[in-house]
Enzyme design. Structure first.
Site, PDB file in Angstrom:
ATOM      1  N   ASN A  16       0.911  -8.824  -4.869  1.00 17.85           N
ATOM      2  CA  ASN A  16       1.824  -8.854  -6.021  1.00 17.85           C
ATOM      3  C   ASN A  16       2.628 -10.158  -5.966  1.00 17.85           C
ATOM      4  O   ASN A  16       3.500 -10.312  -5.120  1.00 17.85           O
ATOM      5  CB  ASN A  16       2.756  -7.633  -5.944  1.00 17.85           C
ATOM      6  CG  ASN A  16       3.872  -7.695  -6.968  1.00 17.85           C
ATOM      7  OD1 ASN A  16       3.768  -8.403  -7.973  1.00 17.85           O
ATOM      8  ND2 ASN A  16       4.949  -6.950  -6.721  1.00 17.85           N
ATOM      9  N   GLU A  22       5.851   2.498  -1.259  1.00 22.94           N
ATOM     10  CA  GLU A  22       6.637   1.298  -1.001  1.00 22.94           C
ATOM     11  C   GLU A  22       8.106   1.679  -0.852  1.00 22.94           C
ATOM     12  O   GLU A  22       8.840   1.762  -1.857  1.00 22.94           O
ATOM     13  CB  GLU A  22       6.492   0.316  -2.162  1.00 22.94           C
ATOM     14  CG  GLU A  22       5.097  -0.197  -2.366  1.00 22.94           C
ATOM     15  CD  GLU A  22       5.117  -1.599  -2.967  1.00 22.94           C
ATOM     16  OE1 GLU A  22       4.541  -2.502  -2.369  1.00 22.94           O
ATOM     17  OE2 GLU A  22       5.736  -1.793  -4.028  1.00 22.94           O
ATOM     18  N   HIS A  26       6.489  -0.153 -10.179  1.00 22.41           N
ATOM     19  CA  HIS A  26       6.975  -0.903  -9.014  1.00 22.41           C
ATOM     20  C   HIS A  26       8.493  -0.707  -8.916  1.00 22.41           C
ATOM     21  O   HIS A  26       9.187  -0.644  -9.930  1.00 22.41           O
ATOM     22  CB  HIS A  26       6.632  -2.395  -9.166  1.00 22.41           C
ATOM     23  CG  HIS A  26       6.908  -3.175  -7.920  1.00 22.41           C
ATOM     24  ND1 HIS A  26       8.166  -3.609  -7.593  1.00 22.41           N
ATOM     25  CD2 HIS A  26       6.088  -3.570  -6.910  1.00 22.41           C
ATOM     26  CE1 HIS A  26       8.108  -4.254  -6.434  1.00 22.41           C
ATOM     27  NE2 HIS A  26       6.863  -4.235  -5.998  1.00 22.41           N
ATOM     28  N   SER A  85       7.052  -5.547   3.174  1.00 21.67           N
ATOM     29  CA  SER A  85       7.101  -6.536   4.255  1.00 21.67           C
ATOM     30  C   SER A  85       5.841  -6.543   5.133  1.00 21.67           C
ATOM     31  O   SER A  85       5.921  -6.750   6.348  1.00 21.67           O
ATOM     32  CB  SER A  85       8.364  -6.343   5.104  1.00 21.67           C
ATOM     33  OG  SER A  85       9.511  -6.559   4.304  1.00 21.67           O
ATOM     34  N   GLU A 115      10.851  -2.636  -8.325  1.00 22.69           N
ATOM     35  CA  GLU A 115      11.675  -3.637  -9.017  1.00 22.69           C
ATOM     36  C   GLU A 115      11.751  -3.328 -10.509  1.00 22.69           C
ATOM     37  O   GLU A 115      12.752  -3.620 -11.163  1.00 22.69           O
ATOM     38  CB  GLU A 115      11.136  -5.054  -8.729  1.00 22.69           C
ATOM     39  CG  GLU A 115      11.485  -5.476  -7.296  1.00 22.69           C
ATOM     40  CD  GLU A 115      10.547  -6.489  -6.677  1.00 22.69           C
ATOM     41  OE1 GLU A 115       9.759  -7.122  -7.398  1.00 22.69           O
ATOM     42  OE2 GLU A 115      10.595  -6.643  -5.432  1.00 22.69           O
ATOM     43  N   LYS A 144       4.753 -11.235  -8.001  1.00 24.24           N
ATOM     44  CA  LYS A 144       6.071 -11.095  -8.643  1.00 24.24           C
ATOM     45  C   LYS A 144       6.291 -12.231  -9.648  1.00 24.24           C
ATOM     46  O   LYS A 144       5.351 -12.658 -10.311  1.00 24.24           O
ATOM     47  CB  LYS A 144       7.173 -11.061  -7.580  1.00 24.24           C
ATOM     48  CG  LYS A 144       6.878 -10.063  -6.460  1.00 24.24           C
ATOM     49  CD  LYS A 144       8.088  -9.766  -5.647  1.00 24.24           C
ATOM     50  CE  LYS A 144       7.699  -9.015  -4.405  1.00 24.24           C
ATOM     51  NZ  LYS A 144       8.688  -8.060  -3.980  1.00 24.24           N
ATOM     52  N   GLY A 167      10.549  -6.835   0.530  1.00 24.93           N
ATOM     53  CA  GLY A 167      11.176  -8.154   0.534  1.00 24.93           C
ATOM     54  C   GLY A 167      12.326  -8.290   1.512  1.00 24.93           C
ATOM     55  O   GLY A 167      13.091  -9.252   1.454  1.00 24.93           O
TER      56      GLY A 167
HETATM   57  C1  PEP Z   1       5.918  -5.738  -3.251  1.00 24.16           C
HETATM   58  O1  PEP Z   1       6.366  -6.572  -4.014  1.00 24.16           O
HETATM   59  O2  PEP Z   1       5.257  -4.791  -3.689  1.00 24.16           O
HETATM   60  C2  PEP Z   1       6.163  -5.879  -1.811  1.00 24.16           C
HETATM   61  C3  PEP Z   1       5.716  -4.944  -1.014  1.00 24.16           C
HETATM   62  O3  PEP Z   1       6.865  -6.990  -1.420  1.00 24.16           O
HETATM   63  P1  PEP Z   1       7.018  -7.537   0.099  1.00 24.16           P
HETATM   64  O4  PEP Z   1       5.656  -7.511   0.726  1.00 24.16           O
HETATM   65  O5  PEP Z   1       7.564  -8.917  -0.057  1.00 24.16           O
HETATM   66  O6  PEP Z   1       7.953  -6.605   0.806  1.00 24.16           O
END
Ligand code: PEP
Length: 275
Positions: free
Chosen positions: A11, A170, A98, A220, A100, A13, A176
């Site tokens: 992803n 997630e 997601h 992460s 976000e 973003k 992040g």
């Molecule tokens: C994501 O954006 O779905 C995500 C898991 O981000 P990150 O790997 O940066 O934590």
């Protein structure tokens, strides 16, 4: 045991202009060229770079996804992008719900369900994201929050759709932040998600279809922690943010997932115990 798809999805973003997307997607395609037993690799750029990414991976096995979509085909919905528009570009996957989007853009369990229905109707492969906040985890609510999100997403969804849907766990506190959820815990929550799906579909005798649903972990994920996750029975792949933005970090994740496809994924603990 059912052989489920292994998936590594990146992803991107709100990163990568068209030029940057072309460079990154081309580097990923070059990095896996000629490799066998690959997982399904999905690149998920922002809308404006989708076409550039699709052009760059043409002729490879890499698929391209979108980070969101509206559930309507068209209409007076300024700023939105419809499933038909994504299909027109050659998009195969779409992220739904997601965190976000839930946190910053008013996504609710109900709109997740509407988007999921639209994705299925248009034969886009949905990756439905669920996960608890830090407060919810610290209050012992992880399982109930995740169960509620899964049940709401799947409301009125036909059992046959379980052969298409992908679910990503997630935890919001791990996205992040550099704080990865322990592999055992991610595996446990994904097991709960599978049990929830089985339970939702037990009427009519469709529980067994839950076994087909690929379950991903996201939060992460990096080259340093993916191996342990790929060795867990319920973790069928990863949804990756930060580490998907550089080919040199993303390609090792694909390689780690390749070991899962080959059935040779081992945790550090497993490999140490064999020494
Ligand atoms: C994501 O954006 O779905 C995500 C898991 O981000 P990150 O790997 O940066 O934590």
């Amino acid at each position: 045991m059912t052989k489920r798809k292994t998936i590594i999805a990146g992803n991107w973003k709100m990163f990568k202009t068209r030029k940057e997307a072309t460079e990154l997607a081309s580097a990923v395609a070059a990095g896996i060229k000629g490799e066998k037993d690959l997982p399904e690799v999905v690149l998920i750029p922002p809308f404006t770079s989708i076409e550039a990414a699709i052009e760059s991976v043409r002729g490879s096995s890499i698929a391209v996804g979108a980070q969101n979509m509206d559930w309507r085909d068209d209409g007076a919905f300024t700023g939105e992008v419809s499933p038909l528009m994504l299909l027109d570009l050659g998009v195969k996957y779409v992220l739904i719900g997601h965190s976000e989007r839930r946190q910053f853009f008013g996504e609710t369990n109900q709109t997740v369900n509407q988007r999921l229905k639209a994705a299925l109707a248009h034969k886009l492969i949905p990756i439905v994201c669920v996960g608890e906040t830090l407060d919810e985890r610290e209050s012992g609510l992880t399982d109930s929050v995740v169960r509620r999100q899964v049940a709401a997403a799947l409301a009125e969804i036909e059992p046959a759709a379980l052969d298409i849907i992908i679910v990503a766990y997630e935890p919001v506190w791990a996205i992040g932040t550099g704080k990865v959820c322990e592999a055992d815990e991610a595996d446990r929550v994904l097991g709960q998600i599978r049990a929830t799906i089985a339970d939702l579909y037990k009427e009519g005798g469709h529980s067994a279809r839950a076994e087909q649903v690929p379950l991903l972990y996201g939060g992460s994920v990096k080259p340093a922690n993916i191996e342990e996750q790929m060795a867990k029975p319920e973790i069928d792949g990863a949804l990756v943010g930060g580490a998907s933005l550089k080919a040199e970090e993303f390609l090792p994740l694909v390689k780690a997932a390749q070991k899962r496809v080959q059935g040779t994924a081992k945790t550090t603990k497993d490999s140490l115990s064999k020494v």
